[in-house]
Structure formats: C-alpha cells, structure tokens
Enzyme design. Structure first.
Site, PDB file in Angstrom:
ATOM      1  N   LYS A  32     115.529 -56.136  12.896  1.00 35.72           N
ATOM      2  CA  LYS A  32     116.557 -56.395  13.922  1.00 35.72           C
ATOM      3  C   LYS A  32     117.904 -56.036  13.318  1.00 35.72           C
ATOM      4  CE  LYS A  32     113.964 -60.208  16.030  1.00 35.72           C
ATOM      5  NZ  LYS A  32     113.868 -61.681  16.165  1.00 35.72           N
ATOM      6  N   ARG A  74     104.288 -68.567  20.260  1.00 37.36           N
ATOM      7  CA  ARG A  74     104.363 -68.645  21.722  1.00 37.36           C
ATOM      8  C   ARG A  74     103.104 -68.100  22.384  1.00 37.36           C
ATOM      9  NH1 ARG A  74     110.041 -65.789  21.574  1.00 37.36           N
ATOM     10  NH2 ARG A  74     108.694 -64.663  20.177  1.00 37.36           N
ATOM     11  N   SER A 134     115.411 -65.400  21.784  1.00 47.95           N
ATOM     12  CA  SER A 134     116.843 -65.106  21.665  1.00 47.95           C
ATOM     13  C   SER A 134     117.174 -63.828  22.431  1.00 47.95           C
ATOM     14  CB  SER A 134     117.234 -64.944  20.194  1.00 47.95           C
ATOM     15  OG  SER A 134     116.960 -66.116  19.473  1.00 47.95           O
ATOM     16  N   HIS A 156     113.419 -72.836  19.611  1.00 48.55           N
ATOM     17  CA  HIS A 156     113.626 -73.091  18.187  1.00 48.55           C
ATOM     18  C   HIS A 156     113.848 -74.583  17.945  1.00 48.55           C
ATOM     19  CE1 HIS A 156     115.469 -68.791  18.065  1.00 48.55           C
ATOM     20  NE2 HIS A 156     114.329 -68.733  17.415  1.00 48.55           N
TER      21      HIS A 156
HETATM   22  O1  PNS Z   1     113.401 -64.864  14.136  1.00 47.96           O
HETATM   23  P1  PNS Z   1     112.708 -63.676  13.508  1.00 47.96           P
HETATM   24  O2  PNS Z   1     113.631 -62.483  13.477  1.00 47.96           O
HETATM   25  O3  PNS Z   1     111.385 -63.364  14.154  1.00 47.96           O
HETATM   26  O4  PNS Z   1     112.392 -64.099  11.993  1.00 47.96           O
HETATM   27  C1  PNS Z   1     111.822 -63.181  11.090  1.00 47.96           C
HETATM   28  C2  PNS Z   1     112.218 -63.567   9.659  1.00 47.96           C
HETATM   29  C3  PNS Z   1     113.722 -63.530   9.496  1.00 47.96           C
HETATM   30  C4  PNS Z   1     111.683 -64.947   9.347  1.00 47.96           C
HETATM   31  C5  PNS Z   1     111.555 -62.520   8.680  1.00 47.96           C
HETATM   32  O5  PNS Z   1     112.014 -61.223   8.989  1.00 47.96           O
HETATM   33  C6  PNS Z   1     111.851 -62.838   7.211  1.00 47.96           C
HETATM   34  O6  PNS Z   1     111.221 -63.704   6.631  1.00 47.96           O
HETATM   35  N1  PNS Z   1     112.847 -62.140   6.619  1.00 47.96           N
HETATM   36  C7  PNS Z   1     113.210 -62.340   5.235  1.00 47.96           C
HETATM   37  C8  PNS Z   1     112.785 -61.145   4.382  1.00 47.96           C
HETATM   38  C9  PNS Z   1     111.353 -61.296   3.963  1.00 47.96           C
HETATM   39  O7  PNS Z   1     110.975 -62.177   3.218  1.00 47.96           O
HETATM   40  N2  PNS Z   1     110.533 -60.358   4.463  1.00 47.96           N
HETATM   41  C10 PNS Z   1     109.109 -60.313   4.165  1.00 47.96           C
HETATM   42  C11 PNS Z   1     108.336 -61.154   5.142  1.00 47.96           C
HETATM   43  S1  PNS Z   1     106.630 -60.912   4.843  1.00 47.96           S
END
Ligand code: PNS
Length: 162
Positions: free
Chosen positions: A41, A91, A129, A17
């Site tokens: 998650k 990645r 993570s 990150h």
């Molecule tokens: O580190 P991660 O868990 O892979 O990140 C995913 C994250 C948090 C960026 C994604 O789940 C997100 O954007 N969540 C916010 C809710 C949202 O906007 N969801 C629609 C995405 S299309």
C-alpha cells in the site's frame, strides 16, 4: 505477562479494527497496536502521527492497550518486545490466503510468536479502511464505519480532499 501485537496500516482505524483491539485486550495482559508499513500500500492518506493519534483517541478507555509504530519487519519488532502473539481479524475467505501466508512467514522469521485470528463481528464484515476512504472522498456518510470520536477528523481530511 502475555503480550499481543495488533499490526496494520490503520489508514484510518475503523470500527472493525476497534472491535478486534477490544477483544484482544480481554485475552492478553498487554496489547500493542502497531502502525506498520505495508509495502503493498504505497500511499497512505493519513500521516503516521495522525493514524497513531486516532488509535490513541479511540482506545483511551483500554488501560492495557498501547500504540506504537514500526517501519521494519514485524518479526523483528516481536523479537524486540518479547511479544507472544500477533492478533489479526479475519473478515472473509478472501482475507485468508494473504493472512495465512503472512502468518507462516512470520512464524518462520520468529518462531516464538503465534498468529491468532479473531473472526470479525458479522456487522463489520464489509468494513475496511479502503471502503471508508472511498465513501468519504465521494462525499458519502461514514458514521458507524469509524468510531464517533474521530468521525469529524476523518471527514474534514477526506471531504476536503475531494
Ligand atoms: O492493515 P494491513 O495493511 O493489511 O496490514 C498489513 C501489515 C502492515 C500488518 C503487514 O504488511 C506487515 O506486517 N508489514 C510489516 C513488514 C513485514 O513484516 N512484512 C512481512 C510480513 S510476512
């Protein structure tokens, strides 16, 4: 002013990150690292405050980086802040399908922001993570996986949780 948002769960922030945040801070005038809610998650190991504090600690050398949190839609946050881009690290091919879907959905919800993918540094290909949490909670060494400044914080929390 060009503003980028780096969203993620950051549970906890890793070297992977930090590399993406560092590189984004050179490409954009301002970068907001956004600790976000990922409905997929369900249980984070670190609280929102802990995750934000760790990111603040490891990015304090970057003048144009801010840390914020959001429990709603990323698209709404982009709209509210007038951000120009979402920056994410890729990645491997396995990341692509999910990230591509999110990029398209976010574009549909808010057309004024672009998703920019930065290719991960090859040293961080294996990092996530989840890998950090698994190794630490089984008593393994995570030095080099996470920034040194937060190594003890993470070890104390995860080793004790064993
Ligand atoms: O580190 P991660 O868990 O892979 O990140 C995913 C994250 C948090 C960026 C994604 O789940 C997100 O954007 N969540 C916010 C809710 C949202 O906007 N969801 C629609 C995405 S299309």
């Amino acid at each position: 002013m060009r503003i980028a948002v780096c969203p993620g769960s950051f549970d906890p922030v890793t070297m992977g990150h930090l590399d993406i945040i560092n590189r984004a801070s050179r490409l954009f005038d301002k970068v907001i690292v956004l600790v976000s809610f990922n409905p997929g998650k369900s249980s984070a190991r670190f609280s929102l405050e802990e995750r934000m504090d760790m990111i603040k600690t490891v990015t304090k050398h970057l003048d144009n980086v801010e840390v914020d949190c959001n429990d709603g839609l990323l698209a709404d946050y982009l709209k509210k802040t007038g951000a120009d881009a979402i920056v994410k690290g890729l990645r491997a091919v396995s990341d692509f399908e999910y990230e591509f879907q999110m990029a398209l959905a976010n574009k549909k919800l808010y057309a004024d922001a672009e998703t920019v993918f930065l290719t991960t540094n090859s040293e961080n290909m294996y990092l996530s993570s989840s890998v950090v949490k698994e190794i630490a909670s089984l008593g393994g060494e995570i030095k080099g996986f996470v920034p040194d400044e937060i190594l003890e914080t993470i070890k104390n929390r995860l080793y004790l949780a064993k």
